[in-house]
Design an enzyme around this catalytic site. Structure first.
Site, PDB file in Angstrom:
ATOM      1  N   ARG A  98      65.155  25.771  59.352  1.00 22.09           N
ATOM      2  CA  ARG A  98      64.863  26.956  60.140  1.00 22.09           C
ATOM      3  C   ARG A  98      63.358  27.194  60.024  1.00 22.09           C
ATOM      4  NH1 ARG A  98      65.291  33.181  58.390  1.00 22.09           N
ATOM      5  NH2 ARG A  98      64.750  34.093  60.391  1.00 22.09           N
ATOM      6  N   HIS A 187      64.715  35.483  65.032  1.00 24.65           N
ATOM      7  CA  HIS A 187      66.174  35.438  64.814  1.00 24.65           C
ATOM      8  C   HIS A 187      66.885  34.828  66.029  1.00 24.65           C
ATOM      9  CE1 HIS A 187      65.569  39.184  62.083  1.00 24.65           C
ATOM     10  NE2 HIS A 187      65.702  38.122  61.293  1.00 24.65           N
ATOM     11  N   ARG A 248      60.169  46.407  56.185  1.00 24.29           N
ATOM     12  CA  ARG A 248      59.181  46.467  57.278  1.00 24.29           C
ATOM     13  C   ARG A 248      59.387  47.714  58.132  1.00 24.29           C
ATOM     14  NH1 ARG A 248      60.851  40.611  59.373  1.00 24.29           N
ATOM     15  NH2 ARG A 248      61.466  39.972  57.285  1.00 24.29           N
ATOM     16  N   ASP A 289      68.892  47.956  50.049  1.00 20.93           N
ATOM     17  CA  ASP A 289      70.273  47.510  50.215  1.00 20.93           C
ATOM     18  C   ASP A 289      71.083  48.648  50.833  1.00 20.93           C
ATOM     19  OD1 ASP A 289      73.031  46.845  49.837  1.00 20.93           O
ATOM     20  OD2 ASP A 289      72.357  45.302  48.440  1.00 20.93           O
ATOM     21  N   ARG A 291      74.174  49.173  51.177  1.00 20.25           N
ATOM     22  CA  ARG A 291      75.299  49.674  50.355  1.00 20.25           C
ATOM     23  C   ARG A 291      74.843  50.800  49.445  1.00 20.25           C
ATOM     24  NH1 ARG A 291      76.716  43.607  48.829  1.00 20.25           N
ATOM     25  NH2 ARG A 291      74.491  43.613  49.172  1.00 20.25           N
ATOM     26  N   VAL A 338      73.925  43.754  57.265  1.00 20.50           N
ATOM     27  CA  VAL A 338      74.267  45.156  57.516  1.00 20.50           C
ATOM     28  C   VAL A 338      75.225  45.262  58.703  1.00 20.50           C
ATOM     29  CG1 VAL A 338      73.338  47.426  58.148  1.00 20.50           C
ATOM     30  CG2 VAL A 338      72.038  45.940  56.601  1.00 20.50           C
ATOM     31  N   GLY A 339      74.938  44.565  59.767  1.00 17.89           N
ATOM     32  CA  GLY A 339      75.751  44.648  60.986  1.00 17.89           C
ATOM     33  C   GLY A 339      77.197  44.227  60.754  1.00 17.89           C
TER      34      GLY A 339
HETATM   35  N1  LIG Z   1      78.855  45.202  52.129  1.00 18.16           N
HETATM   36  C1  LIG Z   1      77.675  45.568  52.619  1.00 18.16           C
HETATM   37  N2  LIG Z   1      77.487  46.816  53.101  1.00 18.16           N
HETATM   38  C2  LIG Z   1      76.303  47.188  53.611  1.00 18.16           C
HETATM   39  N3  LIG Z   1      75.229  46.409  53.677  1.00 18.16           N
HETATM   40  C3  LIG Z   1      75.350  45.161  53.208  1.00 18.16           C
HETATM   41  C4  LIG Z   1      76.564  44.671  52.653  1.00 18.16           C
HETATM   42  N4  LIG Z   1      76.363  43.380  52.301  1.00 18.16           N
HETATM   43  C5  LIG Z   1      75.080  43.089  52.597  1.00 18.16           C
HETATM   44  N5  LIG Z   1      74.466  44.161  53.129  1.00 18.16           N
HETATM   45  C6  LIG Z   1      73.070  44.270  53.589  1.00 18.16           C
HETATM   46  O1  LIG Z   1      72.673  43.053  54.156  1.00 18.16           O
HETATM   47  C7  LIG Z   1      71.329  42.750  53.756  1.00 18.16           C
HETATM   48  C8  LIG Z   1      71.099  41.264  53.764  1.00 18.16           C
HETATM   49  O2  LIG Z   1      71.469  40.755  55.014  1.00 18.16           O
HETATM   50  P1  LIG Z   1      71.235  39.210  55.377  1.00 18.16           P
HETATM   51  O3  LIG Z   1      71.686  39.015  56.785  1.00 18.16           O
HETATM   52  O4  LIG Z   1      71.843  38.355  54.346  1.00 18.16           O
HETATM   53  O5  LIG Z   1      69.660  39.201  55.324  1.00 18.16           O
HETATM   54  P2  LIG Z   1      68.566  38.064  55.178  1.00 18.16           P
HETATM   55  O6  LIG Z   1      69.104  36.844  55.879  1.00 18.16           O
HETATM   56  O7  LIG Z   1      67.389  38.666  55.862  1.00 18.16           O
HETATM   57  O8  LIG Z   1      68.362  37.858  53.715  1.00 18.16           O
HETATM   58  C9  LIG Z   1      71.225  43.393  52.360  1.00 18.16           C
HETATM   59  O9  LIG Z   1      69.907  43.754  52.089  1.00 18.16           O
HETATM   60  C10 LIG Z   1      72.117  44.611  52.487  1.00 18.16           C
HETATM   61  O10 LIG Z   1      71.337  45.706  52.918  1.00 18.16           O
HETATM   62  C1  LIG Z   2      62.144  36.604  61.263  1.00 19.18           C
HETATM   63  C2  LIG Z   2      62.765  37.365  60.162  1.00 19.18           C
HETATM   64  O1  LIG Z   2      62.616  38.561  60.058  1.00 19.18           O
HETATM   65  O2  LIG Z   2      63.535  36.666  59.317  1.00 19.18           O
HETATM   66  P1  LIG Z   2      64.342  37.226  58.038  1.00 19.18           P
HETATM   67  O3  LIG Z   2      65.324  38.202  58.581  1.00 19.18           O
HETATM   68  O4  LIG Z   2      64.983  35.999  57.465  1.00 19.18           O
HETATM   69  O5  LIG Z   2      63.317  37.865  57.149  1.00 19.18           O
HETATM   70 MG   LIG Z   3      68.781  36.199  57.827  1.00 12.93          MG
END
Ligand SMILES: Nc1ncnc2c1ncn2[C@@H]1O[C@H](COP(=O)(O)OP(=O)(O)O)[C@@H](O)[C@H]1O
Ligand SMILES: CC(=O)OP(=O)(O)O
Ligand SMILES: [Mg+2]
Length: 405
Positions: A98, A187, A248, A289, A291, A338-339
């Site tokens: 990626r 993304h 951010r 986070d 949660r 989160v989604g």
């Molecule tokens: N069960 C949950 N409930 C709410 N938020 C969550 C949960 N699990 C993960 N998250 C959120 O998802 C974020 C990470 O998302 P992720 O898509 O893995 O991000 P990235 O790829 O940018 O590391 C965490 O910082 C947290 O805020």
């Molecule tokens: C582009 C970007 O924000 O990537 P990540 O969510 O992995 O930080």
């Molecule tokens: Mg990601």
């Protein structure tokens, strides 16, 4: 076809390097199964940690300082080798990386050579948190097996279909063009995959489906997808624009930067660091986070409540804006950490938007489930979906298709 030398090279290793982590998966493209998955966290700190899980074995955890993404990838390669799936395995067809910023030039997956590396390097100033990590990962992988094809799959590629009225900033055209200042969007692998999966969930042809995708991870972005093509997205020149994120700020008045420089005497680098690393949810309430934020909010913590409300307010603005961009919306899809997991965020984002044809079935919304599903009531004009993203599978599929062609 079971002999060692006749086994097809149909495996792909996918590396998703973040600013301080590497997620990886080894996939068998014959049946798209996962042979191993893993994660290295806290790269650059004393407390680095690798968690490796082979499909047919026990989860293994290693703690040792890993100074950079090179050290992390070397450790990952050792874990894979211990399972007989090292980077020198004849069954490995390629590594798919990626790469976050591909600028204007990379509109499709690309086999990496010296020239491609140089271009990714040239884009470091516009993706300072991401492209350096991607480059280190690629260089280390090439050193570990110079013969193996390496493919870059760009976060920006999906957004290259954005019309110019969405991608161009309203600033002096010559200055913008001279410095490649425009909106690129990120993304993209996730937005492409999730919009397609959402159409599939609705039983519709993606080419005739309009979807608003809300990718809410640590980094977060929204996109308006019309008939499978990106019409607009919330991130811009860099992954800083748009939604409120973990660390951010997302959208702000650009004059905040001049103000902080003139009035607070902050340097450009200091403002950059403030907006990218000490803003968003962390800046607002000390936590990134979701949660933890929801837990604190429910216990009456005012800062956590405000952070949550600001996050959701921005999200709702983008849902409204992209409804206007698309004209007709078939679905709103929530994805990423989160989604996919936060029922309270989804509920607060959709609540009261009946005027836009949106509604939520609170029971469906609060069920935990790791498959794509609808969470809107039958009668809603616009579907609301929760669709787990799979950037790794999408990167592996694109990588494999390219090296086979
Ligand atoms: N069960 C949950 N409930 C709410 N938020 C969550 C949960 N699990 C993960 N998250 C959120 O998802 C974020 C990470 O998302 P992720 O898509 O893995 O991000 P990235 O790829 O940018 O590391 C965490 O910082 C947290 O805020
Ligand atoms: C582009 C970007 O924000 O990537 P990540 O969510 O992995 O930080
Ligand atoms: Mg990601």
């Amino acid at each position: 076809m079971s002999g060692r030398n006749t086994s097809p090279a149909n495996r792909v290793l996918v590396l998703n390097s973040g600013s301080s982590s590497v997620k990886y998966q080894l996939l068998d493209m014959a049946d798209r199964s996962r042979l191993a998955v893993g994660l290295v966290e806290r790269i650059g700190e004393e407390s680095s940690r690798l968690v490796h899980t082979p499909a047919d074995g026990e989860r293994r955890e290693r703690r040792a300082p890993m100074g950079d993404h090179g050290a992390a990838l070397t450790a990952v390669a050792a874990e894979l080798a211990a399972d007989g799936m090292g980077l020198d395995s004849p069954r490995l067809a390629a590594i798919g990386h990626r790469v976050v910023h591909g600028g204007k030039r990379f509109t499709a997956p690309t086999v990496i050579d010296e020239e491609v590396l140089a271009e990714i390097e040239r884009l470091v100033p516009v993706a300072p948190l991401h492209n350096p990590a991607n480059l280190t990962g690629i260089r280390t992988a090439r050193a570990l097996n110079p013969e193996l094809p390496q493919v870059a799959v760009f976060d920006t590629a999906f957004h290259t279909t954005m019309p110019e009225h969405a991608s161009r900033y309203a600033i002096d055209v010559e200055t913008a063009d001279a410095h490649r200042v425009r909106r690129y969007g990120f993304h993209g692998t996730s937005h492409a995959y999730v919009s397609r999966e959402t159409a599939r969930l609705l039983g519709r042809d993606p080419a005739e489906t309009n979807v608003i995708v809300l990718h809410l991870g640590n980094g977060a972005s929204a996109s308006a997808v019309r008939g499978g093509e990106c019409a607009d997205t919330s991130m811009g020149l860099t992954p800083l624009e748009g939604l409120v994120m973990g660390t951010r700020s997302g959208d702000i008045d650009p004059a905040v930067v001049f103000h902080l420089s003139r009035v607070a005497g902050m340097s450009t680098d200091e403002v950059d660091e403030l907006l990218n690393k000490r803003s968003g949810l962390v800046g607002l309430c000390g936590d990134n986070d979701m949660r933890e934020i929801v837990r604190r909010r429910d216990e009456g913590d005012a800062r956590a409540k405000l952070a949550f409300d600001i996050y959701v307010h921005r999200l709702r603005k983008y849902i409204g804006a992209y409804t206007a961009v698309l004209g007709r919306v078939d679905a709103v899809a929530f994805t990423a950490g989160v989604g996919e997991n936060s029922a309270p965020v989804r509920q607060a984002a959709i609540e009261g938007l009946e005027g836009l044809g949106l509604g939520l079935d609170t029971e469906l919304n609060s069920e935990r489930c790791d498959r794509a599903r609808l969470v809107s009531p039958q009668y809603a004009r616009v579907a609301v979906a929760v669709v787990p993203t799979d950037e790794e599978l999408e990167i592996a599929a694109q990588t494999y298709a390219l090296v086979r062609s």
